[in-house]
Design an enzyme around this catalytic site. Structure first.
Site, PDB file in Angstrom:
ATOM      1  N   GLY A   1       0.827  -1.203   0.000  1.00 25.85           N
ATOM      2  CA  GLY A   1       0.000   0.000   0.000  1.00 25.85           C
ATOM      3  C   GLY A   1       0.863   1.257   0.000  1.00 25.85           C
ATOM      4  O   GLY A   1       0.355   2.373   0.078  1.00 25.85           O
TER       5      GLY A   1
ATOM      6  N   ASP B   1       9.940  -5.889   0.686  1.00 28.33           N
ATOM      7  CA  ASP B   1      10.091  -5.598   2.112  1.00 28.33           C
ATOM      8  C   ASP B   1      11.444  -4.936   2.265  1.00 28.33           C
ATOM      9  O   ASP B   1      12.458  -5.438   1.766  1.00 28.33           O
ATOM     10  CB  ASP B   1      10.000  -6.856   2.971  1.00 28.33           C
ATOM     11  CG  ASP B   1       9.723  -6.459   4.418  1.00 28.33           C
ATOM     12  OD1 ASP B   1       8.583  -6.067   4.709  1.00 28.33           O
ATOM     13  OD2 ASP B   1      10.648  -6.496   5.245  1.00 28.33           O
ATOM     14  N   SER B   2      11.442  -3.794   2.911  1.00 19.82           N
ATOM     15  CA  SER B   2      12.674  -3.015   2.918  1.00 19.82           C
ATOM     16  C   SER B   2      12.818  -2.238   4.205  1.00 19.82           C
ATOM     17  O   SER B   2      11.885  -2.139   5.000  1.00 19.82           O
ATOM     18  CB  SER B   2      12.677  -2.076   1.709  1.00 19.82           C
ATOM     19  OG  SER B   2      11.426  -1.450   1.567  1.00 19.82           O
TER      20      SER B   2
HETATM   21  P1  IMP Z   1       7.709  -2.241   4.606  1.00 21.06           P
HETATM   22  O1  IMP Z   1       6.651  -1.551   3.783  1.00 21.06           O
HETATM   23  O2  IMP Z   1       7.163  -3.088   5.692  1.00 21.06           O
HETATM   24  O3  IMP Z   1       8.696  -2.956   3.744  1.00 21.06           O
HETATM   25  O4  IMP Z   1       8.501  -1.079   5.350  1.00 21.06           O
HETATM   26  C1  IMP Z   1       9.447  -0.329   4.681  1.00 21.06           C
HETATM   27  C2  IMP Z   1       9.850   0.861   5.539  1.00 21.06           C
HETATM   28  O5  IMP Z   1      11.259   1.023   5.383  1.00 21.06           O
HETATM   29  C3  IMP Z   1       9.204   2.139   5.050  1.00 21.06           C
HETATM   30  O6  IMP Z   1       8.110   2.487   5.825  1.00 21.06           O
HETATM   31  C4  IMP Z   1      10.306   3.146   5.207  1.00 21.06           C
HETATM   32  O7  IMP Z   1      10.282   3.647   6.497  1.00 21.06           O
HETATM   33  C5  IMP Z   1      11.580   2.335   5.054  1.00 21.06           C
HETATM   34  N1  IMP Z   1      12.066   2.367   3.655  1.00 21.06           N
HETATM   35  C6  IMP Z   1      12.147   1.340   2.785  1.00 21.06           C
HETATM   36  N2  IMP Z   1      12.612   1.743   1.598  1.00 21.06           N
HETATM   37  C7  IMP Z   1      12.813   3.060   1.718  1.00 21.06           C
HETATM   38  C8  IMP Z   1      13.276   4.049   0.798  1.00 21.06           C
HETATM   39  O8  IMP Z   1      13.557   3.810  -0.378  1.00 21.06           O
HETATM   40  N3  IMP Z   1      13.357   5.279   1.294  1.00 21.06           N
HETATM   41  C9  IMP Z   1      13.033   5.588   2.575  1.00 21.06           C
HETATM   42  N4  IMP Z   1      12.570   4.733   3.462  1.00 21.06           N
HETATM   43  C10 IMP Z   1      12.471   3.458   3.027  1.00 21.06           C
END
Ligand code: IMP
Length: 195
Positions: free
Chosen positions: A8, A68-69
């Site tokens: 999302g 996932d990041s």
């Molecule tokens: P996910 O959606 O559970 O994978 O959470 C990823 C979270 O990691 C995001 O809410 C951001 O806080 C952080 N994140 C991941 N990729 C990025 C990026 O490219 N820029 C900034 N924050 C990121």
């Protein structure tokens, strides 16, 4: 084969569409919101959880992609890492999470610290499952600079640059980011799995 991003997060969707075009659908274009408990211990595990959960709903004919990041700061024991989205608590905003990281740096008495982003991209479809990773190294700083990107971007300076991802053009980020690197690795797999 229809492609959907199991996320999302509008920032992620924008970056995937830059890479794959508008044909990649958003989660809310294909299904009602539903909760996925991301309780794996790794980025790869959580990426697979998300992609599998959506594939189970949609079934054959779909290729589900998930990302996932997060950002890891070795000085802080790798925090926030897999908890990046909820560092300041469940449902925390990007600004609250980023502020908590700034506070953690200040508590350590440092103004900047080495950090890296990780992206795990999972693809689930009729032909099975794949996961790839990409990384971007740099440092986090104790103040917000710029408003581009999303998440922790306004406090992250990539290696080789002097400005944060909040200040650099999106055209730079799409070349050097953890997600961009993982996307390049996953592209040939998607080509095979979409056949
Ligand atoms: P996910 O959606 O559970 O994978 O959470 C990823 C979270 O990691 C995001 O809410 C951001 O806080 C952080 N994140 C991941 N990729 C990025 C990026 O490219 N820029 C900034 N924050 C990121």
């Amino acid at each position: 084969m229809k492609m959907v991003l199991a996320s999302g997060n509008r920032g992620k969707l924008r970056e995937f569409r830059e890479a794959f075009g508008e044909e990649i659908l958003a989660l809310d274009e294909v299904t009602e919101p539903f909760e996925i408990v991301e309780d794996a211990e790794t980025f790869a595990g959580n990426a697979l959880l998300k992609a599998r959960a959506l594939y189970e709903k949609l079934g054959p004919g779909w290729l589900v992609i998930s990302d996932d990041s997060g950002i890891s700061v070795p000085l802080l024991g790798g925090a926030p890492g897999i908890y990046s989205a909820r560092y300041a608590g469940a449902g925390a905003s990007d600004r609250e999470n980023l502020q908590k990281l700034i506070d953690a740096l200040k508590a350590r008495g440092v103004r900047h610290a080495p950090a890296y982003y990780t992206a795990a991209i999972a693809v689930v479809g009729e032909r099975g499952e794949q996961v790839v990773h990409g990384w971007m190294h740099g440092e986090v700083i104790d103040e917000v600079r710029g408003d581009k990107g999303f998440g922790y971007d306004p406090i992250f300076i990539p290696e080789g640059y002097h400005r944060t991802l909040g200040q650099l053009e999106e055209s730079v980020k799409v070349k050097i980011s953890h997600r961009a690197k993982a996307i390049e690795r996953v592209r040939p797999l998607i080509d095979l799995m979409a056949r």
